[in-house]
Design an enzyme around this catalytic site. Sequence first.
Site, PDB file in Angstrom:
ATOM      1  CB  SER A  34      -3.719  -6.910 -12.637  1.00 61.65           C
ATOM      2  OG  SER A  34      -3.556  -5.573 -12.332  1.00 61.65           O
ATOM      3  CG  HIS A  65      -4.097  -2.904 -16.402  1.00 64.36           C
ATOM      4  ND1 HIS A  65      -5.395  -2.953 -15.968  1.00 64.36           N
ATOM      5  CD2 HIS A  65      -3.350  -3.380 -15.392  1.00 64.36           C
ATOM      6  CE1 HIS A  65      -5.429  -3.416 -14.733  1.00 64.36           C
ATOM      7  NE2 HIS A  65      -4.203  -3.680 -14.357  1.00 64.36           N
ATOM      8  CG  HIS A  87      -5.283   0.864 -11.195  1.00 65.32           C
ATOM      9  ND1 HIS A  87      -4.952   0.379 -12.430  1.00 65.32           N
ATOM     10  CD2 HIS A  87      -5.716  -0.192 -10.472  1.00 65.32           C
ATOM     11  CE1 HIS A  87      -5.180  -0.930 -12.459  1.00 65.32           C
ATOM     12  NE2 HIS A  87      -5.641  -1.303 -11.281  1.00 65.32           N
ATOM     13  CE1 TYR A  89      -1.259   1.967 -10.461  1.00 69.72           C
ATOM     14  CE2 TYR A  89      -2.741   0.884  -8.922  1.00 69.72           C
ATOM     15  CZ  TYR A  89      -1.995   0.870 -10.093  1.00 69.72           C
ATOM     16  OH  TYR A  89      -2.007  -0.236 -10.885  1.00 69.72           O
ATOM     17  CD  GLU A  90      -2.935   3.993 -14.330  1.00 66.70           C
ATOM     18  OE1 GLU A  90      -2.618   4.251 -15.486  1.00 66.70           O
ATOM     19  OE2 GLU A  90      -3.887   3.233 -14.041  1.00 66.70           O
ATOM     20  CB  ALA A 117      -4.593  -9.317  -9.722  1.00 67.24           C
ATOM     21  CG  MET A 215      -3.404  -1.470  -5.066  1.00 67.07           C
ATOM     22  SD  MET A 215      -1.800  -1.196  -5.843  1.00 67.07           S
ATOM     23  CE  MET A 215      -0.728  -2.155  -4.754  1.00 67.07           C
ATOM     24  CB  SER A 216      -8.700  -1.951  -8.938  1.00 65.64           C
ATOM     25  OG  SER A 216      -8.954  -3.330  -8.754  1.00 65.64           O
ATOM     26  CG  ASN A 239       0.034 -11.182  -3.840  1.00 68.11           C
ATOM     27  OD1 ASN A 239      -0.606 -10.739  -4.802  1.00 68.11           O
ATOM     28  ND2 ASN A 239       0.073 -10.583  -2.677  1.00 68.11           N
ATOM     29  CG  HIS A 251       2.921  -5.359 -11.408  1.00 68.54           C
ATOM     30  ND1 HIS A 251       1.564  -5.376 -11.102  1.00 68.54           N
ATOM     31  CD2 HIS A 251       2.990  -5.225 -12.747  1.00 68.54           C
ATOM     32  CE1 HIS A 251       0.870  -5.245 -12.210  1.00 68.54           C
ATOM     33  NE2 HIS A 251       1.698  -5.153 -13.225  1.00 68.54           N
TER      34      HIS A 251
HETATM   35  N1  HPA Z   1      -1.939  -5.906  -2.335  1.00 68.63           N
HETATM   36  C1  HPA Z   1      -2.553  -4.960  -3.060  1.00 68.63           C
HETATM   37  N2  HPA Z   1      -2.909  -5.138  -4.329  1.00 68.63           N
HETATM   38  C2  HPA Z   1      -2.652  -6.318  -4.896  1.00 68.63           C
HETATM   39  C3  HPA Z   1      -2.014  -7.355  -4.193  1.00 68.63           C
HETATM   40  C4  HPA Z   1      -1.641  -7.124  -2.841  1.00 68.63           C
HETATM   41  O1  HPA Z   1      -1.067  -8.000  -2.146  1.00 68.63           O
HETATM   42  N3  HPA Z   1      -1.909  -8.408  -5.054  1.00 68.63           N
HETATM   43  C5  HPA Z   1      -2.470  -8.017  -6.226  1.00 68.63           C
HETATM   44  N4  HPA Z   1      -2.921  -6.755  -6.137  1.00 68.63           N
END
Ligand code: HPA
Length: 281
Positions: A34, A65, A87, A89-90, A117, A215-216, A239, A251
């Site tokens: 990401s 992406h 991903h 989740y898609e 990320a 998430m990856s 973050n 996001h």
């Molecule tokens: N949680 C899950 N996935 C992420 C995060 C997060 O805080 N930051 C970037 N991808």
Amino acid sequence: MTEANDTLAKLDAAADWVRQRSGRVPVLGIVAGSGLGALAGLVEEATRIPYAQIPHALSPTVIGHAGELVLGKLSGLDVAVLSGRVHGYEGHPTEDVVFNVRLVARLGAKRFLVTNAAGGVDPWLMPGMLCRIVDHLNLTGKNPLTGPNVAALGPRFPDMSKPYAPALGAVLERAAERAGVTLHAGVYAGLTGPSYETPAEIRMLRVLGANLVGMSTVHEVIALNHMGVEVTGLSCVTNHAAGVSSAPLDHAEVAQIADEAGPKLLALVRAFAGLLAEKSN
Ligand code: HPA
């Protein structure tokens, strides 16, 4: 469920198709996560192939992406960059999520750098920091190797005691020194998303030993270990995870921080490829 022969036939069809566009045999595969798509821009003598054109490969639908395979040279090393990833989740089956990394491994890459990320689970992890992934927790409840084993790719029960190869991780550490980039280290927890975690889930992850959350990555790393590929991983902390600070997660902000960390990350990856090129000469 896909049959083992099917998986292999699809991979070989895709690999043959790519070989017709570029005869380059990548030594290193790189997944650009990401907001980290600028990695693909580093590649020289590049052949750029949108995933959409590759037989059986899926394209990401997420903003940030790009979805292209870039074959070329990085610091003198033959590389294949997967710019953007698909991903779970898609809505795609886990096996399809790992198709592109398997493809690059089939093209010849015996080593891989996976980037992403990630949220910082530990309060000391600040947005913009880079972390080497030293291990992971697959908390998705899924595994890309579910179903008949594709014996031509690897064993039924692959060893996962060194999912991130220590020797390759040491090269990444050296590359960080050379590039003058501070590199931290942590355990990555992979969850399904797409909702971000709750503060209670982040507290749970901390107890479980996770430092980073995303998430990856975990499925790709399993599929690559299955194929005997050496992996190292790099998270860009975008973050504080939920509840670590009171700010809501967004996001766009994640993508922006990844973007800002770009120059550091690029310098590190360039040095990493350079060290591997030196070793192979
Ligand atoms: N949680 C899950 N996935 C992420 C995060 C997060 O805080 N930051 C970037 N991808």
